[in-house]
Design an enzyme around this catalytic site. Structure first.
Site, PDB file in Angstrom:
ATOM      1  N   CYS A 170       0.853  -1.192   0.000  1.00  0.00           N
ATOM      2  CA  CYS A 170       0.000   0.000   0.000  1.00  0.00           C
ATOM      3  C   CYS A 170       0.885   1.238   0.000  1.00  0.00           C
ATOM      4  O   CYS A 170       1.904   1.299   0.698  1.00  0.00           O
ATOM      5  CB  CYS A 170      -0.904   0.004   1.225  1.00  0.00           C
ATOM      6  SG  CYS A 170      -2.007   1.436   1.284  1.00  0.00           S
ATOM      7  N   ASP A 302      -6.653  10.286  -5.117  1.00  0.00           N
ATOM      8  CA  ASP A 302      -6.011   9.314  -4.250  1.00  0.00           C
ATOM      9  C   ASP A 302      -4.657   8.949  -4.858  1.00  0.00           C
ATOM     10  O   ASP A 302      -4.407   9.185  -6.036  1.00  0.00           O
ATOM     11  CB  ASP A 302      -6.886   8.058  -4.106  1.00  0.00           C
ATOM     12  CG  ASP A 302      -6.537   7.236  -2.865  1.00  0.00           C
ATOM     13  OD1 ASP A 302      -5.567   7.584  -2.175  1.00  0.00           O
ATOM     14  OD2 ASP A 302      -7.241   6.242  -2.605  1.00  0.00           O
ATOM     15  N   ASN A 303      -3.784   8.358  -4.053  1.00  0.00           N
ATOM     16  CA  ASN A 303      -2.495   7.864  -4.543  1.00  0.00           C
ATOM     17  C   ASN A 303      -1.683   8.939  -5.260  1.00  0.00           C
ATOM     18  O   ASN A 303      -1.238   8.760  -6.395  1.00  0.00           O
ATOM     19  CB  ASN A 303      -2.706   6.644  -5.450  1.00  0.00           C
ATOM     20  CG  ASN A 303      -3.311   5.477  -4.688  1.00  0.00           C
ATOM     21  OD1 ASN A 303      -2.919   5.190  -3.560  1.00  0.00           O
ATOM     22  ND2 ASN A 303      -4.283   4.809  -5.289  1.00  0.00           N
TER      23      ASN A 303
END
Length: 895
Positions: A170, A302-303
């Site tokens: 992650c 996100d990310n």
């Protein structure tokens, strides 16, 4: 209780969560000739064909232990998903985001079981029953000449099946460290947000060849079946990566030889080696070839690693910044962590080993290999090389056409590295004794090395500074402290330093800079407490009845810090979906909310602020859980609900102190209070009906049956000041009146024979140094009684008991009896601030001189502990004196 480390020496002590299984560096160590052996810190060349018979078998999938639908999932959309209870939940009950305990993950070795593989879910897990798995379909579409739809059964029957070991990580791995420095917009991953499995499926390249992308196409977008507040989860990667067999991107339907678990994408998912886990879309429904990156909400917001100067507040209104592909994360960065020694592990200095083998994991991104691991014991002044083990290389030596888990192991030709590796370095104990910490850093084959300092960013992603484990030398043992613990779990040197006012960004890990005065310590970073979550124009008192009327799905209210908020506006846009709001309805979710949500989220709360709860309403809500007499209950106390007991008698022991005796549910019912812990007492003021809650330590033994005794010093009102609300209320209620109790609570527990538990961690104590004043004698009374009742308990006790006059000395006869029973190891010192002329004991207040004579300075080679309880002014004064005498907070327990 700590257990011995069977893989190193019997004198090495581990915390309770450590599995006794051998770590991967011993389980997966290669024999002679293996290409992953490092001798003298130099990699040996690949083995010749004639040496292959000397190679060990590659790692096979670990066992899957039985799982079940956990109680906390029963009322969520994930009630069909079986899970392992060892997994640490990072975002409350729902959605399910978790990591395993780091020690358990490391003990499993190179491959991670389905039970312990980390999980990142944005919302509910789509349901796919076994009978429907084969017929599940996904589409390949977009800028292609031949779009098509494929079922899972067709994927298995019509395409070559391959099996690769792949580590998924992650992007938030190690985020808790960033959140301690300053809260990001992400929840708190520890250092176990990664796992490795054997993934079986079809090369994405094969599917794209069939579809034939058109000229101008540059990206491949993926979309899952998980319906979320902002649409289905989706993202994209570059087309040329997907067409490169060296990248190894799979459309997978098996994990470690079994059909995918629901949390891991059942029945089919994308697996992208070397990139962040957020690109490996689960529950795959669409593959879309396009000329531009995905416009999916989750791909954009996100990310990403935004520039470090972008604050959580500013990030809410920077749409162009979020859409800038320069900030998108694809390849993992180089990272590593120390797994052994584990957090709170101890090593004996009296009968321990001569050297300790420090061990951990490392990984790189984009197919790169970790080429170097280095450790330092002097904060980077000098470095030493560690040995590295690459278990992934065993699979490259599989025979032509060999299969595993239903797929061919076709890796001999590939240069890219898809997996984590393991490193170790043996350090003499004498060197560890002189060091403050151990730090490690990794380097990949492009010579990219982990940075010394943290790069903080608003999403808290890709955190990869040197991994630091602090060494505490107590004189008889070494104790190791990791940076943080995941989620809400307390512990770690970073939290300790920040709580002490240290600046974690000062370049020396929060330590005080040379020549720096206390006034010169840099101003503390903005914390969550600085964010105002209330609307100053709202001053409404919310009743318990209103709360109970807003627990349904149509209008869920929840409570944070005694303030009430309307959850309905969050139902559509909350990242965790509506179930996370429904689960909070009518509940006090303060701890969970503050731990998970960012400063930006907290800053939104004034818009949804409804009002506040007064203490009376809090009591009324809690009373729903209160029960009356229950003859079936063997134990009276309960940690989750209030229990009622009847006042049976009041027995004066001095002019202002009484023992209040309460009758329990039945004569055989035990109190259920461990030695040294306390309970909460709740009642209403008989005159005003105002609710009152206080903590007390009873003088009853926790195993006493049928009754409970509280020794209470009554502070009456005087013309100069108000007295104690609770003590006066207790004194005024009539015999036969009920009082509510809840517990046990408290961080300290005496287990017997010198063993105690402090915040869940066991410690062996040789001497208790007790300092108390007035009714603060009660927890000391419990501990000393336990010590002196056991003739085999060799623990020493020194008790300094401060009072004003002789009559104020509580439990005097009982204390004298205890000391006479164990006079060789127990000493009692009374000190009076207003002594009579006939007084032969110590006089004045408990000051530095008395403490230095009777207790002394902290000794480095003993197992002494100070227990402190009394009026707040006394506690503050004594605590300062102890610090001046060299006592650190780890060896002081304040009740």
């Amino acid at each position: 209780m700590a257990q011995s480390n069977t893989s190193v020496e019997t004198s090495v002590q581990r915390p309770p969560t450590i599995s006794p299984l051998s770590p991967p560096s011993t389980v997966g160590r290669s024999r002679k000739g293996s290409i992953d052996r490092i001798s003298n810190n130099v990699s040996t060349p690949p083995p010749s064909v004639t040496e292959l018979e000397d190679l060990p078998q590659y790692h096979l999938p670990p066992n899957i232990f039985s799982k079940s639908v956990l109680e906390e999932d029963l009322k969520t959309p994930d009630s069909h998903v079986e899970r392992d209870s060892r997994l640490i939940r990072l975002t409350g009950t729902h959605p399910f985001n978790c990591e395993p305990p780091l020690s358990d993950l490391y003990s499993e070795g190179f491959l991670t079981s389905e039970n312990l593989h980390y999980v990142r879910n944005h919302g509910p897990v789509p349901r796919c029953d076994d009978a429907d798995a084969d017929s599940w379909t996904f589409m390949v579409e977009g800028m292609v000449d031949h779009p098509f739809t494929l079922s899972v059964r067709e994927l298995i029957d019509e395409y070559e099946q391959l099996t690769y070991p792949i580590t998924l990580v992650c992007a938030g791995n190690r985020r808790k460290e960033q959140n301690v420095v300053r809260k990001s917009k992400g929840f708190s991953w520890g250092a176990a947000g990664l796992s490795t499995a054997l993934w079986t499926g079809v090369m994405l390249q094969s599917l794209l060849s069939r579809a034939n992308p058109r000229r101008g196409a540059r990206y491949v977008c993926f979309e899952g079946a998980d319906k979320l507040p902002n649409g289905h989860y989706g993202t994209s990667v570059k087309l040329n990566w997907c067409q490169d067999p060296n990248r190894g991107i799979l459309i997978a339907h098996k994990m470690n030889g079994n059909a995918l678990h629901p949390d891991h994408g059942k029945p089919v998912r994308v697996v992208i080696p070397g990139q962040i886990g957020g690109r490996s879309v689960k529950w795959l429904k669409r593959i879309i070839v396009s000329e531009s990156p995905s416009d999916n909400w989750y791909h954009i917001y996100d990310n990403r690693v935004l520039p470090t100067m972008v604050t959580p507040e500013a990030s809410a209104d920077l749409p162009n910044t979020w859409k800038d592909e320069r900030y998108a994360i694809y390849d993992l960065n180089t990272n590593s962590a120390i797994c052994l020694p584990a957090h709170e592990e101890t090593v004996s200095l009296t009968d321990g080993p001569d050297a300790y083998k420090v061990q951990g994991y490392a990984y790189a991104g984009g197919g790169k290999r970790i080429s170097r691991m280095e450790a330092t014991l002097d904060q980077g002044k000098t470095w030493r090389l560690a040995s590295i083990d690459y278990p992934e290389d065993r699979y490259r030596l599989a025979a032509h056409g060999e299969t595993l888990c239903g797929g061919k192991i076709d890796m001999w030709w590939r240069e890219t590295s898809f997996c984590w590796c393991f490193w170790d370095i043996s350090v003499p104990i004498e060197e560890l004794k002189r060091a403050q910490d151990i730090m490690v850093r990794g380097m990949d084959e492009s010579l990219m090395v982990q940075p010394r300092d943290m790069y903080w960013s608003v999403l808290g992603m890709m955190n990869n500074p040197w991994f630091r484990v602090v060494i505490h030398n107590t004189g008889h043992e070494l104790r190791f402290e990791h940076p943080t613990q995941p989620a809400l779990r307390p512990g770690g040197w970073m939290e300790r330093v920040k709580k002490a006012g240290g600046n974690l960004s000062n370049g020396v890990w929060g330590e005080k800079l040379g020549g720096q005065d206390e006034e010169q310590v840099p101003e503390k970073d903005q914390s969550d407490d600085d964010v105002c979550m209330t609307n100053p124009n709202v001053d409404r008192l919310v009743t318990s009845q209103e709360i109970k009327q807003h627990t349904g799905e149509d209008s869920p209210w929840f409570i944070v810090n005694n303030q009430v908020y309307d959850g309905k506006p969050f139902l559509e846009g909350h990242p965790g979906g509506a179930p996370s709001i429904f689960g909070a309805a009518g509940q006090d979710v303060t701890e969970e909310f503050l731990a998970i949500h960012s400063e930006n989220a907290k800053a939104m709360m004034p818009d949804y602020h409804i009002g506040r709860l007064d203490e009376s309403t809090l009591i009324e809500l809690a009373e729903d859980a209160t029960t009356g007499s229950d003859p079936s209950r063997a134990t009276f106390l309960d940690t989750k609900s209030w229990k009622r007991a009847i006042l049976q008698g009041k027995h004066p022991v001095s002019s202002d102190s009484k023992i209040f005796r309460f009758r329990l549910d039945h004569d055989d019912q035990i109190i259920g209070l461990p030695t040294g812990q306390h309970l909460m007492v709740r009642l209403r003021d008989p005159a005003t009906r105002d609710p009152i809650i206080r903590a007390y330590t009873p003088i009853s033994n926790g195993t006493d049956r049928g009754w409970l005794d509280l020794l209470v010093k009554i502070y009456n009102d005087t013309p100069e000041q108000k007295g104690g609300k609770m003590t006066q209320a207790l004194n005024s209620i009539p015999i036969g009146h009920f009082v509510d109790f809840k517990g046990p609570v408290g961080k300290f527990e005496y287990l017997g024979n010198g063993l105690c538990s402090i915040s869940g961690k066991n410690r062996k104590i040789s001497r208790f140094n007790m300092i108390c004043g007035g009714s603060g004698i009660t927890p000391m009374f419990q501990v000393m009684r336990a010590v002196t009742r056991d003739p085999d308990d060799s623990t020493q006790c020194v008790l300094l008991d401060g009072n004003r006059v002789e009559e104020d000395i509580l439990c005097r006869l009982q204390l004298d009896e205890m000391v006479s029973r164990a006079s060789s190891r127990c000493r009692l010192v009374h000190c009076l601030s207003r002594p009579p002329l006939s007084w032969q004991g110590k006089t004045g207040r408990i000051d530095k001189g008395l403490i230095e004579i009777e207790i002394g300075r902290q000794r480095s080679n003993t197992q002494d502990l100070v227990l402190l309880c009394g009026p707040s002014a006394m506690e503050k004064s004594v605590h300062g004196i102890l610090r001046d005498l060299g006592w650190d907070d780890d060896n002081i327990v304040v009740f």
